[in-house]
Enzyme design. Structure first.
Site, PDB file in Angstrom:
ATOM      1  N   HIS A 468       0.839  -1.207   0.000  1.00 43.42           N
ATOM      2  CA  HIS A 468       0.000   0.000   0.000  1.00 43.42           C
ATOM      3  C   HIS A 468       0.876   1.260   0.000  1.00 43.42           C
ATOM      4  CE1 HIS A 468      -3.601   2.414   1.379  1.00 43.42           C
ATOM      5  NE2 HIS A 468      -2.623   3.201   1.805  1.00 43.42           N
ATOM      6  N   GLU A 469       1.811   1.325   0.957  1.00 38.62           N
ATOM      7  CA  GLU A 469       2.644   2.525   1.050  1.00 38.62           C
ATOM      8  C   GLU A 469       3.547   2.658  -0.178  1.00 38.62           C
ATOM      9  OE1 GLU A 469       1.751   4.645   3.030  1.00 38.62           O
ATOM     10  OE2 GLU A 469       0.591   3.386   4.399  1.00 38.62           O
ATOM     11  N   HIS A 472       1.744   4.492  -2.911  1.00 40.74           N
ATOM     12  CA  HIS A 472       1.868   5.952  -2.766  1.00 40.74           C
ATOM     13  C   HIS A 472       3.235   6.416  -3.277  1.00 40.74           C
ATOM     14  CE1 HIS A 472      -1.760   6.902  -0.616  1.00 40.74           C
ATOM     15  NE2 HIS A 472      -1.476   6.159   0.440  1.00 40.74           N
ATOM     16  N   HIS A 475       3.456   6.592  -7.010  1.00 42.08           N
ATOM     17  CA  HIS A 475       2.710   7.764  -7.493  1.00 42.08           C
ATOM     18  C   HIS A 475       3.609   9.006  -7.419  1.00 42.08           C
ATOM     19  CE1 HIS A 475      -1.577   9.729  -7.417  1.00 42.08           C
ATOM     20  NE2 HIS A 475      -0.986   9.851  -8.577  1.00 42.08           N
TER      21      HIS A 475
END
Length: 680
Positions: A468-469, A472, A475
């Site tokens: 998940h991290e 980010h 991105h």
């Protein structure tokens, strides 16, 4: 004047010199950088300064970016290595930083310069950045004058102070608790958790096993300890942290007054800006149109999830009665009952899976899928770090540097709980040097340390958090935008910013990916396919309950910020939301809101719903990979390239809905999310 050699916070030649930064460097660096930023502001607002994007950027953005980077390094250290001297230096500087950026964002002279810029003279990225800048001025109070403007600035400064104190209270209340259990107390608790607790007690010269409220200690006790008495003790301490319900001296961390004052300040800010409530202000730069639309979305989702959640509770109650002789389970019993039922139903336990997920192997698997799908190389690199367990990496494509990141994976005292990604610097074609600045990210988790010389072992949930991290981080780091206000995660609507992170979680459920990221810590054997199939069967275990829990948090947050009267009794609103949404009652002493840092100290005020909305986006985006995968489940590199180009590379340089439609060819649908969670 301070020099970079003397003060590492003033050295912008490369990465932050974390090993050299000391609390005494903070004040002089802030003094000098604020002075330079003030001078830059005064320079660009002079009548002779033409209203040109590049000219304003060359003078003002360069100065404020330096200030932001230095303060970002200090804020980061405060989050990961909190200590009294650093906290004091941070808190002394915080009001001055807040005051400057508040004043900058509401300076009517500067606002006039930006309004006078001709958008026709700008490229597409600059036009989008200008649109964001002008909106920011309006929300920053630039159209206010006189007493309202002065009051607006006071509100920003006080709110920053309160949010910081909220965060400190939550951290201190968590760190202050310790319980020294006996061997008998810990019956059922996994060996690696017991070993870590034993080591923690021995480090203090104590007998027994030290249990804390940090999640690597707290969660396994709640899931596995056979002693309901021990679970009750920890549960009560955990859910009353930083509240009026805490035991004895721990009440000094009570966040109640802070919450009430923060909510009142947010309402006052909304009124000054001409809005009915803070929820409306929060949504201006987001995808959602109105608080009513958000609340309707949440209630629709709750309605769809409720039958599944009610079935989950029936199953839990029946199992507790028939198998565990628990006729009236309490709040502290549910995690234990849930884990026991999962083991009985699916014939596996999280603890059976955990030895297959050593952190180095999980990282190798994560890097492999990212390298394959997004056509990059990830290499270990060297940099000054703040703790020996921190690692540093670079991401390249065909030998060209795209971005770099720090990975800080392990829990420790003085480190904020949870997991997050933050930016150390953004991608930017610098107007002062003409050089391309590459992005740098912080990736922070709180996993349990390894014991007995073994590497840290992750649960499957931990592995999912890491993915998940990293989503980010991708991105932020894979952006191809050269304008720093809209590159990477900057300028992306808050309710779309979780799309790439939640998207990455899906790969933790793909056999073609998972087999490359597992190796038993003792034997090196990969995760057996049969065990994976059991995990897959259990994937949507309690999905109804989990969905309602997130809806409860999001609905509470949005109502709290759209119904001003509720600020006087936050708990009463939380009780009302639970009565509407929850299917498992919470004890009267439960004070979840008092440590709800996302909305009181983390930028998610009237925005927590974005996690659920982004799940809709990410599930639908991932469906494109399911549709194009090879027969063995291997994801399509072509689809990865389209996703990278349509979503990751464009950052905030266009509206998120445009990016989504560029990838999917249509607007998002809730169907994929319901299907993924077994609630179709």
């Amino acid at each position: 004047m301070n020099t970079p050699a003397a003060n590492p916070l003033l050295d912008f030649s490369d990465l932050p010199r974390f090993d050299a930064i000391r609390p005494e460097h903070v004040a002089p660096a802030v003094d000098q950088l604020l002075q330079e930023a003030e001078a830059a502001l005064e320079c660009v607002v002079q009548p002779e300064q033409a209203p040109e994007w590049s000219a304003l950027s060359r003078t003002l953005d360069v100065a404020t970016e330096r200030l932001g980077r230095a303060w970002g390094a200090v804020s980061h250290l405060k989050a990961v290595m909190d200590a009294p001297e650093l906290r004091a230096a941070y808190n002394e500087a915080l009001p001055r930083i807040t005051e400057f950026f508040t004043r900058l964002g509401s300076d009517e002279r500067l606002y006039a310069k930006y309004k006078a810029i001709d958008p026709a003279q700008l490229n597409a990225e600059q036009r989008e950045a200008l649109k964001h800048t002008l909106r920011g001025f309006v929300l920053g109070g630039a159209e206010l004058t006189g007493e309202p403007k002065a009051r607006f600035a006071q509100i920003q400064e006080r709110a920053a102070e309160l949010a910081q104190k909220f965060s400190e209270n939550a951290l201190d209340a968590t760190d202050a608790f310790a319980h020294y259990a006996s061997e008998a107390d810990l019956a059922g608790v996994p060996d690696d958790v017991k070993a870590a607790a034993r080591a923690a007690a021995q480090a203090e010269g104590r007998e027994g096993y030290k249990l804390s409220l940090q999640l690597p200690s707290y969660l396994p006790v709640m899931q596995f300890a056979k002693s309901s008495t021990l679970r009750q003790l920890l549960y009560r301490a955990y859910v009353t942290r930083a509240s009026d319900q805490a035991e004895g001296d721990a009440r000094r961390f009570d966040n109640g007054d802070i919450m009430r004052e923060l909510l009142a300040l947010r309402q006052e800010e909304a009124a000054l800006l001409g809005y009915a409530n803070f929820g409306e202000v929060s949504l201006v730069p987001k995808m959602a149109d109105s608080p009513a639309q958000v609340i309707a979305f949440l209630r629709e989702l709750a309605g769809k999830a409720r039958p599944f959640a009610e079935r989950d509770v029936r199953d839990l109650r029946e199992f507790a009665r028939a198998t565990l002789a628990l006729n009236d389970p309490q709040a502290w019993d549910w995690p234990y009952v849930g884990e026991q039922l999962k083991e009985a139903r699916y014939a596996f336990s999280e603890q059976e899976v955990k030895p297959y997920f050593p952190l180095p192997k999980v990282l190798a698997g994560l890097f492999k899928i990212v390298e394959t799908l997004f056509e990059v190389d990830i290499r270990r690199d060297h940099a000054s770090v703040w703790h020996p367990s921190v690692e540093f990496y670079r991401i390249e494509r065909e030998g060209r540097l795209l971005g770099q990141f720090y990975l800080d994976p392990l829990a420790r005292t003085g480190k904020r709980g949870g997991a997050w990604m933050d930016d150390a610097r953004a991608r930017w074609l610098r107007p002062d040097t003409g050089a391309l600045q590459t992005p740098v990210a912080y990736l922070v988790c709180n996993f349990a340390s390894g014991v007995d010389g073994k590497p840290p072992l992750l649960t499957h949930d931990d592995a999912t958090t890491l993915f998940h991290e990293f989503g980010h981080g991708l991105h932020h780091m894979l952006t191809q935008v050269a304008e720093h206000d809209v590159s990477g995660i900057s300028g992306v609507e808050w309710d779309a910013v979780e799309l790439p992170s939640q998207f990455m979680e899906n790969f933790c459920w793909e056999w073609s990916v998972l087999r490359h990221m597992t190796a038993h810590v003792d034997t090196g054997e990969p995760l057996p396919r049969a065990l994976f199939d059991k995990m897959l069967a259990a994937r949507n275990y309690q999905a109804g309950l989990q969905t309602l829990r997130q809806v409860e948090f999001a609905l509470f947050d949005m109502r709290l910020h759209t119904e001003p009267a509720t600020a006087q009794d936050v708990q009463a609103l939380l009780d009302a939301v639970r009565a509407e949404v929850a299917v498992l009652p919470a004890p009267a002493f439960n004070r979840m809101a008092h440590t709800f840092s996302h909305i009181f100290a983390g930028g998610y005020a009237a925005g927590y719903y974005s996690y659920k909305w982004a799940e809709v986006l990410s599930a639908d985006a991932y469906a494109a990979f399911e549709e194009s995968a090879a027969a063995d489940g291997t994801p399509s590199v072509e689809t990865g390239r389209r996703y990278r180009q349509a979503i990751l590379e464009v950052g905030g340089s266009r509206p998120a809905m445009e990016s989504f439609k560029a990838f999917r060819g249509r607007e998002p649908s809730i169907d994929a999310l319901l299907r993924h969670q077994g609630m179709a």
